[in-house]
Design a protein around this motif. Structure first.
Motif, mmCIF file in Angstrom:
data_model
loop_
_atom_site.group_PDB
_atom_site.id
_atom_site.type_symbol
_atom_site.label_atom_id
_atom_site.label_comp_id
_atom_site.label_asym_id
_atom_site.label_seq_id
_atom_site.Cartn_x
_atom_site.Cartn_y
_atom_site.Cartn_z
ATOM 1 N N ARG A 1 3.884 3.883 -6.101
ATOM 2 C CA ARG A 1 3.811 4.292 -4.695
ATOM 3 C C ARG A 1 2.341 4.477 -4.324
ATOM 4 O O ARG A 1 1.583 5.091 -5.078
ATOM 5 C CB ARG A 1 4.590 5.585 -4.463
ATOM 6 N N TYR A 2 1.985 3.945 -3.148
ATOM 7 C CA TYR A 2 0.591 3.975 -2.705
ATOM 8 C C TYR A 2 0.485 4.723 -1.375
ATOM 9 O O TYR A 2 1.343 4.557 -0.494
ATOM 10 C CB TYR A 2 0.064 2.549 -2.523
ATOM 11 N N PRO A 3 -0.560 5.527 -1.188
ATOM 12 C CA PRO A 3 -0.725 6.254 0.081
ATOM 13 C C PRO A 3 -1.090 5.337 1.240
ATOM 14 O O PRO A 3 -0.869 5.675 2.395
ATOM 15 C CB PRO A 3 -1.852 7.245 -0.224
ATOM 16 N N LYS A 4 -1.665 4.175 0.929
ATOM 17 C CA LYS A 4 -2.027 3.190 1.946
ATOM 18 C C LYS A 4 -1.479 1.826 1.504
ATOM 19 O O LYS A 4 -1.211 1.626 0.315
ATOM 20 C CB LYS A 4 -3.539 3.106 2.097
ATOM 21 N N PRO A 5 -1.320 0.898 2.405
ATOM 22 C CA PRO A 5 -0.814 -0.423 2.015
ATOM 23 C C PRO A 5 -1.693 -1.103 0.968
ATOM 24 O O PRO A 5 -2.923 -1.105 1.084
ATOM 25 C CB PRO A 5 -0.793 -1.205 3.328
ATOM 26 N N ALA A 6 -1.047 -1.644 -0.052
ATOM 27 C CA ALA A 6 -1.715 -2.469 -1.057
ATOM 28 C C ALA A 6 -1.265 -3.913 -0.838
ATOM 29 O O ALA A 6 -0.220 -4.169 -0.246
ATOM 30 C CB ALA A 6 -1.339 -2.006 -2.463
ATOM 31 N N TRP A 7 -2.064 -4.863 -1.324
ATOM 32 C CA TRP A 7 -1.693 -6.263 -1.197
ATOM 33 C C TRP A 7 -2.240 -7.049 -2.380
ATOM 34 O O TRP A 7 -3.078 -6.564 -3.128
ATOM 35 C CB TRP A 7 -2.191 -6.855 0.131
ATOM 36 N N ASP A 8 -1.742 -8.255 -2.519
ATOM 37 C CA ASP A 8 -2.118 -9.096 -3.662
ATOM 38 C C ASP A 8 -2.022 -8.313 -4.976
ATOM 39 O O ASP A 8 -2.969 -8.240 -5.760
ATOM 40 C CB ASP A 8 -3.523 -9.674 -3.487
ATOM 41 N N SER A 9 -0.844 -7.729 -5.190
ATOM 42 C CA SER A 9 -0.581 -6.981 -6.424
ATOM 43 C C SER A 9 -0.143 -7.959 -7.514
ATOM 44 O O SER A 9 0.826 -8.699 -7.345
ATOM 45 C CB SER A 9 0.510 -5.937 -6.169
ATOM 46 N N PHE A 10 -0.860 -7.960 -8.624
ATOM 47 C CA PHE A 10 -0.525 -8.799 -9.779
ATOM 48 C C PHE A 10 -0.124 -7.900 -10.936
ATOM 49 O O PHE A 10 -0.846 -6.954 -11.274
ATOM 50 C CB PHE A 10 -1.731 -9.649 -10.205
ATOM 51 N N ASN A 11 1.011 -8.187 -11.556
ATOM 52 C CA ASN A 11 1.435 -7.414 -12.725
ATOM 53 C C ASN A 11 1.904 -8.347 -13.827
ATOM 54 O O ASN A 11 2.593 -9.339 -13.573
ATOM 55 C CB ASN A 11 2.583 -6.471 -12.362
ATOM 56 N N GLU A 12 1.502 -8.020 -15.074
ATOM 57 C CA GLU A 12 2.042 -8.665 -16.269
ATOM 58 C C GLU A 12 3.115 -7.752 -16.838
ATOM 59 O O GLU A 12 2.856 -6.582 -17.124
ATOM 60 C CB GLU A 12 0.954 -8.881 -17.329
ATOM 61 N N VAL A 13 4.312 -8.291 -17.025
ATOM 62 C CA VAL A 13 5.446 -7.493 -17.481
ATOM 63 C C VAL A 13 5.916 -8.027 -18.829
ATOM 64 O O VAL A 13 6.395 -9.158 -18.926
ATOM 65 C CB VAL A 13 6.590 -7.542 -16.447
ATOM 66 N N ARG A 14 5.779 -7.198 -19.872
ATOM 67 C CA ARG A 14 6.263 -7.551 -21.214
ATOM 68 C C ARG A 14 7.435 -6.647 -21.555
ATOM 69 O O ARG A 14 7.291 -5.631 -22.226
ATOM 70 C CB ARG A 14 5.145 -7.395 -22.251
ATOM 71 N N VAL B 1 7.412 -14.784 -8.950
ATOM 72 C CA VAL B 1 7.520 -14.482 -10.376
ATOM 73 C C VAL B 1 7.513 -15.782 -11.177
ATOM 74 O O VAL B 1 8.243 -16.718 -10.846
ATOM 75 C CB VAL B 1 8.815 -13.700 -10.694
ATOM 76 N N TYR B 2 6.670 -15.833 -12.207
ATOM 77 C CA TYR B 2 6.714 -16.952 -13.144
ATOM 78 C C TYR B 2 6.481 -16.414 -14.546
ATOM 79 O O TYR B 2 6.068 -15.255 -14.721
ATOM 80 C CB TYR B 2 5.706 -18.045 -12.786
ATOM 81 N N THR B 3 6.777 -17.202 -15.563
ATOM 82 C CA THR B 3 6.716 -16.727 -16.938
ATOM 83 C C THR B 3 5.879 -17.644 -17.823
ATOM 84 O O THR B 3 5.667 -18.816 -17.506
ATOM 85 C CB THR B 3 8.128 -16.627 -17.557
ATOM 86 N N LEU C 1 7.652 -13.267 -24.190
ATOM 87 C CA LEU C 1 7.875 -13.844 -22.873
ATOM 88 C C LEU C 1 7.319 -12.871 -21.841
ATOM 89 O O LEU C 1 7.790 -11.741 -21.715
ATOM 90 C CB LEU C 1 9.367 -14.076 -22.629
ATOM 91 N N VAL C 2 6.310 -13.311 -21.088
ATOM 92 C CA VAL C 2 5.621 -12.469 -20.115
ATOM 93 C C VAL C 2 6.016 -12.916 -18.707
ATOM 94 O O VAL C 2 5.933 -14.099 -18.374
ATOM 95 C CB VAL C 2 4.091 -12.565 -20.277
ATOM 96 N N HIS C 3 6.449 -11.960 -17.881
ATOM 97 C CA HIS C 3 6.714 -12.230 -16.475
ATOM 98 C C HIS C 3 5.477 -11.839 -15.655
ATOM 99 O O HIS C 3 4.986 -10.708 -15.770
ATOM 100 C CB HIS C 3 7.915 -11.417 -15.986
ATOM 101 N N HIS C 4 5.000 -12.766 -14.849
ATOM 102 C CA HIS C 4 3.896 -12.493 -13.931
ATOM 103 C C HIS C 4 4.487 -12.258 -12.549
ATOM 104 O O HIS C 4 5.196 -13.120 -12.015
ATOM 105 C CB HIS C 4 2.923 -13.662 -13.898
ATOM 106 N N VAL C 5 4.207 -11.096 -11.980
ATOM 107 C CA VAL C 5 4.759 -10.702 -10.689
ATOM 108 C C VAL C 5 3.623 -10.583 -9.678
ATOM 109 O O VAL C 5 2.687 -9.804 -9.882
ATOM 110 C CB VAL C 5 5.511 -9.361 -10.803
ATOM 111 N N HIS C 6 3.708 -11.362 -8.592
ATOM 112 C CA HIS C 6 2.669 -11.366 -7.567
ATOM 113 C C HIS C 6 3.285 -11.026 -6.215
ATOM 114 O O HIS C 6 4.105 -11.782 -5.698
ATOM 115 C CB HIS C 6 1.987 -12.745 -7.513
ATOM 116 N N VAL C 7 2.894 -9.867 -5.654
ATOM 117 C CA VAL C 7 3.343 -9.456 -4.330
ATOM 118 C C VAL C 7 2.198 -9.725 -3.351
ATOM 119 O O VAL C 7 1.163 -9.058 -3.404
ATOM 120 C CB VAL C 7 3.743 -7.974 -4.299
ATOM 121 N N HIS C 8 2.386 -10.693 -2.479
ATOM 122 C CA HIS C 8 1.325 -11.075 -1.546
ATOM 123 C C HIS C 8 1.174 -10.085 -0.402
ATOM 124 O O HIS C 8 0.076 -9.661 -0.047
ATOM 125 C CB HIS C 8 1.623 -12.462 -0.948
#
Length: 274
Positions: free
Chosen positions: A12-25, A49-51, A59-66
């Motif tokens: 949770r962010y107090p202000k809008p975030a963008w272009d969030s990239f996460n590596e999920v293992r 999402v791509y892997t 197996l790593v999931h890459h999550v990108h929220v534009h």
């Protein structure tokens, strides 16, 4: 044992975030010890999402929220069957002389598992060439469990190993890094394992992802030891992946623009049936 796992990570962010990239293992490993029946990764808000497979085979999931967002939820759900495997039989310590090739990579010291006289620091007697390796490793697991206190919040993710050795309180990551430092110093290839633990109210470290050690026993293979709970890694342990240390297996990590100082909540639940 069939394990049903739900792992929720919320930002949770107090202000809008963008272009969030996460590596999920968080995708569990498949092998002799376990079989993955299903896995789903749910993401809110909508994301790309791509892997890919990383260096260690996870197996790593890459999550990108534009789009701008003040909330990000990553919910991983898995069903995994774990299988009983036999305990290792007698193997002399001298058999480690046969270790070669890629297995020697897990003798390497790292930033979180630095070189040092760790057997002496942790009060561990060096084994003789004829001593039984599996017995030594189980005794070491017991020694660390008895010497240190499991205390959530006592250390942070970047707490140096030397600080844990001095203060004697920490979490499963600290117990695991300590065992890695000792075994590697003694010439035993050992790797950091990230996974889940079905506690049933009896084991420590089930409130989030758990960590333990896999040591190479010549002629047997990689054997899991859990110094946080003084036990072998058996059916209650669900492996995600392994690496040289925590950095290689971090469950979720990423970057974003804007947002301000965010808050993180993690909830892990493991249900099991025999």
């Amino acid at each position: 044992m069939r394990c049903e796992i739900r792992h929720i990570t919320e930002y949770r962010y107090p202000k809008p975030a963008w272009d969030s990239f996460n590596e999920v293992r968080l995708y569990p490993a498949s092998g002799e010890r376990q079989t993955v029946r299903s896995f789903h990764l749910l993401v809110e808000p909508e994301a790309e999402v791509y892997t890919h497979r990383d260096y260690f085979g996870a197996l790593v999931h890459h999550v990108h929220v534009h789009a701008p967002h003040t909330f990000l939820k990553l919910q991983a759900e898995a069903i995994v069957d774990t299988h009983a495997v036999p305990d290792p039989g007698p193997v002399p310590f001298s058999a480690l002389r046969e270790v070669s090739g890629v297995d020697r990579e897990f003798l390497t010291f790292t930033a979180r598992v630095p070189a040092g006289d760790w057997p002496e620091v942790f009060g561990v007697k060096r084994p003789a060439p004829g001593d039984d390796l599996p017995t030594f490793l189980m005794d070491l697991t017991t020694h660390l469990r008895q010497r240190f206190t499991y205390s959530p919040g006592a250390t942070a993710v970047n707490t140096p190993l030397a600080e844990f050795a001095t203060h004697g309180r920490g979490v499963c990551q600290d117990f695991t890094h300590a065992m890695l430092a000792i075994t590697r110093r003694l010439g035993i290839p050992a790797r950091y394992v990230s996974g889940y633990l079905y506690s049933g109210g009896e084991l420590r470290g089930a409130e989030a992802t758990h960590a333990w050690v896999e040591c190479l026993v010549p002629g047997v293979g990689w054997v899991g030891y859990d110094p946080t709970n003084d036990c072998l890694a058996r059916e209650r342990h669900v492996k995600i992946t392994h690496g040289r240390e925590y950095t290689d297996v971090s469950p979720v990590r990423g970057t974003y623009y804007g947002g301000g100082r965010g808050e993180l909540d993690v909830d892990v639940r493991v249900y099991a049936e025999q």
